[in-house]
Design a protein around this motif. Structure first.
Motif, PDB file in Angstrom:
ATOM      1  N   GLY A  37     -27.037  51.384  45.597  1.00  0.00           N
ATOM      2  CA  GLY A  37     -27.945  52.326  45.543  1.00  0.00           C
ATOM      3  C   GLY A  37     -29.169  52.079  44.580  1.00  0.00           C
ATOM      4  O   GLY A  37     -29.936  51.224  45.110  1.00  0.00           O
ATOM      5  N   ARG A  38     -29.102  52.611  43.480  1.00  0.00           N
ATOM      6  CA  ARG A  38     -30.200  52.358  42.318  1.00  0.00           C
ATOM      7  C   ARG A  38     -29.841  51.128  41.555  1.00  0.00           C
ATOM      8  O   ARG A  38     -28.614  50.814  41.414  1.00  0.00           O
ATOM      9  CB  ARG A  38     -30.491  53.552  41.600  1.00  0.00           C
ATOM     10  CG  ARG A  38     -31.211  54.821  42.336  1.00  0.00           C
ATOM     11  CD  ARG A  38     -31.554  55.745  41.283  1.00  0.00           C
ATOM     12  NE  ARG A  38     -32.447  55.211  40.378  1.00  0.00           N
ATOM     13  CZ  ARG A  38     -33.891  54.951  40.665  1.00  0.00           C
ATOM     14  NH1 ARG A  38     -34.303  55.368  41.639  1.00  0.00           N
ATOM     15  NH2 ARG A  38     -34.510  54.553  39.510  1.00  0.00           N
ATOM     16  N   TYR A  39     -30.874  50.469  40.935  1.00  0.00           N
ATOM     17  CA  TYR A  39     -30.553  49.676  39.986  1.00  0.00           C
ATOM     18  C   TYR A  39     -31.494  49.986  38.669  1.00  0.00           C
ATOM     19  O   TYR A  39     -32.650  49.622  38.620  1.00  0.00           O
ATOM     20  CB  TYR A  39     -31.167  48.028  40.284  1.00  0.00           C
ATOM     21  CG  TYR A  39     -30.679  46.930  39.351  1.00  0.00           C
ATOM     22  CD1 TYR A  39     -29.384  46.844  39.098  1.00  0.00           C
ATOM     23  CD2 TYR A  39     -31.629  46.708  38.301  1.00  0.00           C
ATOM     24  CE1 TYR A  39     -29.303  45.859  38.008  1.00  0.00           C
ATOM     25  CE2 TYR A  39     -31.496  45.666  37.557  1.00  0.00           C
ATOM     26  CZ  TYR A  39     -30.150  45.348  37.119  1.00  0.00           C
ATOM     27  OH  TYR A  39     -30.089  44.496  36.153  1.00  0.00           O
ATOM     28  N   ASP A  40     -30.794  50.658  37.744  1.00  0.00           N
ATOM     29  CA  ASP A  40     -31.448  51.285  36.488  1.00  0.00           C
ATOM     30  C   ASP A  40     -30.808  50.368  35.432  1.00  0.00           C
ATOM     31  O   ASP A  40     -29.874  49.795  35.393  1.00  0.00           O
ATOM     32  CB  ASP A  40     -31.259  52.465  36.517  1.00  0.00           C
ATOM     33  CG  ASP A  40     -31.918  53.455  37.313  1.00  0.00           C
ATOM     34  OD1 ASP A  40     -32.872  53.180  37.716  1.00  0.00           O
ATOM     35  OD2 ASP A  40     -31.178  54.650  37.648  1.00  0.00           O
ATOM     36  N   MET A  41     -31.389  50.167  34.190  1.00  0.00           N
ATOM     37  CA  MET A  41     -31.243  49.503  33.202  1.00  0.00           C
ATOM     38  C   MET A  41     -31.319  50.456  31.935  1.00  0.00           C
ATOM     39  O   MET A  41     -32.083  51.255  31.915  1.00  0.00           O
ATOM     40  CB  MET A  41     -32.194  48.554  32.973  1.00  0.00           C
ATOM     41  CG  MET A  41     -32.066  47.288  33.996  1.00  0.00           C
ATOM     42  SD  MET A  41     -33.716  46.532  34.380  1.00  0.00           S
ATOM     43  CE  MET A  41     -34.522  47.702  35.133  1.00  0.00           C
ATOM     44  N   PHE A  80     -26.626  47.314  31.084  1.00  0.00           N
ATOM     45  CA  PHE A  80     -26.687  47.647  29.819  1.00  0.00           C
ATOM     46  C   PHE A  80     -27.447  46.258  29.157  1.00  0.00           C
ATOM     47  O   PHE A  80     -26.988  45.324  29.337  1.00  0.00           O
ATOM     48  CB  PHE A  80     -25.600  47.799  29.064  1.00  0.00           C
ATOM     49  CG  PHE A  80     -24.860  49.301  28.953  1.00  0.00           C
ATOM     50  CD1 PHE A  80     -24.945  49.970  30.253  1.00  0.00           C
ATOM     51  CD2 PHE A  80     -23.872  49.807  28.256  1.00  0.00           C
ATOM     52  CE1 PHE A  80     -24.536  51.287  30.355  1.00  0.00           C
ATOM     53  CE2 PHE A  80     -23.280  50.966  28.475  1.00  0.00           C
ATOM     54  CZ  PHE A  80     -23.710  51.884  29.481  1.00  0.00           C
ATOM     55  N   LEU A  81     -28.502  46.718  28.402  1.00  0.00           N
ATOM     56  CA  LEU A  81     -29.321  45.385  27.713  1.00  0.00           C
ATOM     57  C   LEU A  81     -29.425  45.374  26.266  1.00  0.00           C
ATOM     58  O   LEU A  81     -29.542  46.667  25.724  1.00  0.00           O
ATOM     59  CB  LEU A  81     -30.559  45.540  28.353  1.00  0.00           C
ATOM     60  CG  LEU A  81     -30.733  45.227  29.883  1.00  0.00           C
ATOM     61  CD1 LEU A  81     -31.990  45.552  30.515  1.00  0.00           C
ATOM     62  CD2 LEU A  81     -30.419  43.784  30.281  1.00  0.00           C
ATOM     63  N   THR A  82     -29.473  44.187  25.666  1.00  0.00           N
ATOM     64  CA  THR A  82     -29.923  44.437  24.217  1.00  0.00           C
ATOM     65  C   THR A  82     -31.537  44.159  24.202  1.00  0.00           C
ATOM     66  O   THR A  82     -32.136  43.670  25.065  1.00  0.00           O
ATOM     67  CB  THR A  82     -29.609  42.885  23.628  1.00  0.00           C
ATOM     68  OG1 THR A  82     -30.101  42.533  22.254  1.00  0.00           O
ATOM     69  CG2 THR A  82     -30.034  41.611  24.467  1.00  0.00           C
ATOM     70  N   PRO A  83     -31.929  44.889  23.154  1.00  0.00           N
ATOM     71  CA  PRO A  83     -33.485  45.001  23.080  1.00  0.00           C
ATOM     72  C   PRO A  83     -33.897  43.480  22.497  1.00  0.00           C
ATOM     73  O   PRO A  83     -35.085  43.344  22.445  1.00  0.00           O
ATOM     74  CB  PRO A  83     -33.604  46.015  22.041  1.00  0.00           C
ATOM     75  CG  PRO A  83     -32.591  45.943  20.948  1.00  0.00           C
ATOM     76  CD  PRO A  83     -31.259  45.843  22.103  1.00  0.00           C
TER      77      PRO A  83
END
Length: 645
Positions: free
Chosen positions: A287-291, A310-313
């Motif tokens: 479906g969606r690809y959000d971060m 989930f991402l590191t800044p």
């Protein structure tokens, strides 16, 4: 052909007969996974579950997030599929506070928590009789290894607390009572209650289903649903002051409001990456690809939680120079999330395939030169990992790794990532890209939403790519790559000209010549990293001072460059870099950066260890449990001080 290959081939044929090419496995169909999980190499030694007797097929959570107590609590309702006559289901539990276990009607069910293992936790054995839906009332472990609770001061906005989770590899058993094994795929849903003013996000689609237990006026409730069977470690949560920005028709980014503009600018090419990945690997199935860009304490570069990476800044450099991280996490939507390693011994099936796929996406979006340079950097990292893991004869340099008696994170090295990627690249170069790409698309299609093992991989590639060609079989050295240590001689090397100018500058540096400012400014991040990683690791203080003065490396805005220079500084006892080192280790908690720097300091008893003790005591509370688990073993905290304080 070995017995393990015959077993996998039979499993693969059975699976193909059970489902159509592009359909989801029937929900709660124990028969679909049984042929795989019954194979000797699919037995998960890091889980107490017995999925061939009884396994969890669906998890429904109804939880309250309590920032004051730093606990998540409520109920987990589990759908169970069991063999006829099975009376017990065994879950994985690490510190959960179980208040009650009942059937769907509220009748208590007997349960017992077994002996505790430091790494694995304990088995939670529940007598289910003929019940196939059970309800567990519980609280998360008080020192949950998956959850990190941040004070407002530890966030970018400084006004609200924040909760984040990191479940891989076996940490979700500290906040969710289920069978915490990558081979036991489960659909799930969750109702999450949080303090008003905060937003909850999870690795699933947000829905509008009514909360069965509506929260009081000072709280808000969020509903999430994952209708596809996923590995339990991919269930993830974050709660905080969050805003959203659309990036494309099916992509977007969540972040704290003060971080949102920077994050959205850095991630502007995400929709292009999704399109490139689909062209290479087949349709995107989620479906969606959000971060979600998290506070800097997040221990990973990225975590490929479905629908919500989930991402590191620390990837935000201002020039998109580190967005290969996004390509990597996106590629996991196929390798890892679609076809998942059944056990942690085959972690390479997730990470090696993903690292290969990442560079193919980068090639599509940013061009062949960038991709080829990243291949070369990857081979450098592979060779370093082999040296760091005892050399080419050490068993830990195999792809299929023996983790008996060890935490599965012991296999989280660049062997899995870079040797795995080199293996796939070697196959591609041997058979040709067009032929390999056809096989790769087929692999994901044939094994989507299923657990896989190395033997299944080998059986599949022999059936659909080698096709009995003995000459090709000999050229590929398939078994040698996965079951033996070191690197086979048939490895496809990187383009020797990929870094020609940089390597020339490395040679000149040996004679005392620094790259000039114009040269350095014209280099990409990958070229700068190649230079820093290729110069002699033993450097006198004046040479390091000259490098830092010329290019401000100790406080570079690009965190990969800063880390590379600070490792040089630590390994050479470069005192002028210590203030920048302390600043760097206080501003972020990414394990890739924190663990090597503090470990290197701790190994130097007279110079480095006092620095490590000072830095670790000051910053430990801001690091995630995934980061501190190994560092605590270095004994850096003052005697008598609990790691939990």
């Amino acid at each position: 052909m070995s017995n393990r290959i015959l077993t996998a081939a039979a499993a693969a044929l059975f699976l193909m007969s059970c489902q159509a090419k592009d359909t989801l496995p029937p929900k709660a169909d124990l028969g679909v996974v049984a042929p795989i999980l019954d194979a000797p190499d699919a037995v998960d030694i890091h889980s107490y579950a017995k999925p061939l007797e009884a396994r969890v097929t669906h998890v429904a959570l109804d939880l309250d997030v309590d920032f004051d107590a730093k606990r998540i609590g409520g109920t987990a309702t589990l759908d169970i599929q069991a063999k006829p006559g099975a009376k017990e289901v065994i879950l994985d539990d690490k510190g959960l506070e179980i208040e009650a276990v009942t059937d769907e009607a509220g009748k208590p069910l007997p349960y017992k928590i077994g002996a505790i293992d430091e790494d694995l936790g304990a088995p939670l054995a529940i007598q289910i009789g003929d019940k196939r839906k059970i309800v567990i009332t519980y609280k998360s472990a008080p020192d949950s290894g998956a959850l990190q609770w941040l004070t407002p001061e530890q966030t970018a906005g400084k006004n609200h607390p924040f909760l984040l989770s990191q479940g891989e590899s076996i940490e979700n058993r500290t906040w969710i009572p289920t069978q915490d094994s990558p081979g036991i795929r489960q659909s799930w849903e969750a109702w999450i209650s949080v303090p008003s003013g905060l937003t909850a996000v999870m690795s699933a689609q947000k829905g509008d289903k009514a909360d069965p237990t509506p929260p009081p006026p000072n709280r808000s409730s969020f509903y999430f649903s994952m209708d596809k069977p996923v590995a339990p470690y991919l269930i993830a949560i974050a709660v905080g002051d969050l805003s959203f920005r659309q990036l494309g028709p099916r992509t977007g980014v969540w972040a704290e409001p003060v971080m949102l503009d920077k994050a959205a600018t850095e991630l502007a090419d995400t929709e292009k990456m999704v399109a490139a990945a689909e062209a290479l690997f087949g349709p995107y199935k989620w479906g969606r690809y959000d971060m979600l860009v998290l506070p800097p304490s997040f221990p990973m570069g990225g975590m490929e939680n479905p629908t919500m990476t989930f991402l590191t800044p620390t990837f935000i450099a201002g020039d998109k120079s580190l967005v290969s991280l996004i390509a990597h996490e996106l590629a996991h939507s196929w390798s890892g999330n679609l076809a998942t390693n059944a056990t942690w011994a085959d972690f390479w099936l997730n990470e090696g395939m993903t690292t290969y796929a990442e560079r193919r996406i980068i090639e599509q979006v940013y061009g062949p030169k960038v991709a080829e340079q990243q291949v070369a950097l990857g081979l450098d990292a592979m060779n370093k990992a082999i040296a760091d893991n005892g050399g080419p004869t050490n068993p830990d340099t195999r792809l299929h790794i023996d983790l008996k008696g060890r935490h599965p994170d012991a296999g989280l090295t660049d062997i899995a990532y870079e040797k795995g990627a080199a293996f796939l690249r070697t196959i591609e170069k041997t058979v040709g890209r067009e032929r390999f790409d056809e096989w790769l698309k087929g692999w994901f299609s044939r094994h989507m939403f299923q657990p896989v093992t190395t033997s299944i991989f080998l059986a599949d590639i022999r059936e659909h790519l080698v096709k009995g060609d003995r000459s090709l079989e000999d050229k590929l050295q398939l078994d040698r790559w996965v079951y033996e240590p070191g690197i086979p001689t048939n490895i496809a090397l990187a383009d020797p000209n990929a870094f020609a100018a940089v390597d020339s500058a490395v040679s000149a540096f040996k004679t005392g010549k620094l790259p000039n400012t114009a040269t350095w400014s014209g280099w990409t991040t990958d070229e700068r990293l190649r230079f820093l990683n290729r110069i002699d690791p033993k450097q006198p203080a004046d040479r390091l001072a000259a490098l830092d003065a010329a290019f401000n490396l100790s406080r570079a805005g690009n965190n990969e460059l800063r880390f590379a220079f600070l490792m040089l500084a630590v390994n050479n006892r470069f005192d002028p870099a210590v203030p920048a080192l302390e600043e760097f280790l206080a501003m972020q908690g990414r394990r890739k950066f924190v663990r090597p720097l503090i470990s290197a300091l701790a190994k130097d008893p007279s110079w480095g260890r006092p620095i490590a003790e000072r830095i670790y005591a000051k910053n430990r509370s801001s690091y995630h449990p995934v980061t501190t688990r190994d560092l605590d073993k270095l004994g850096l905290l003052p005697k008598g001080k609990s790691p939990n304080l």
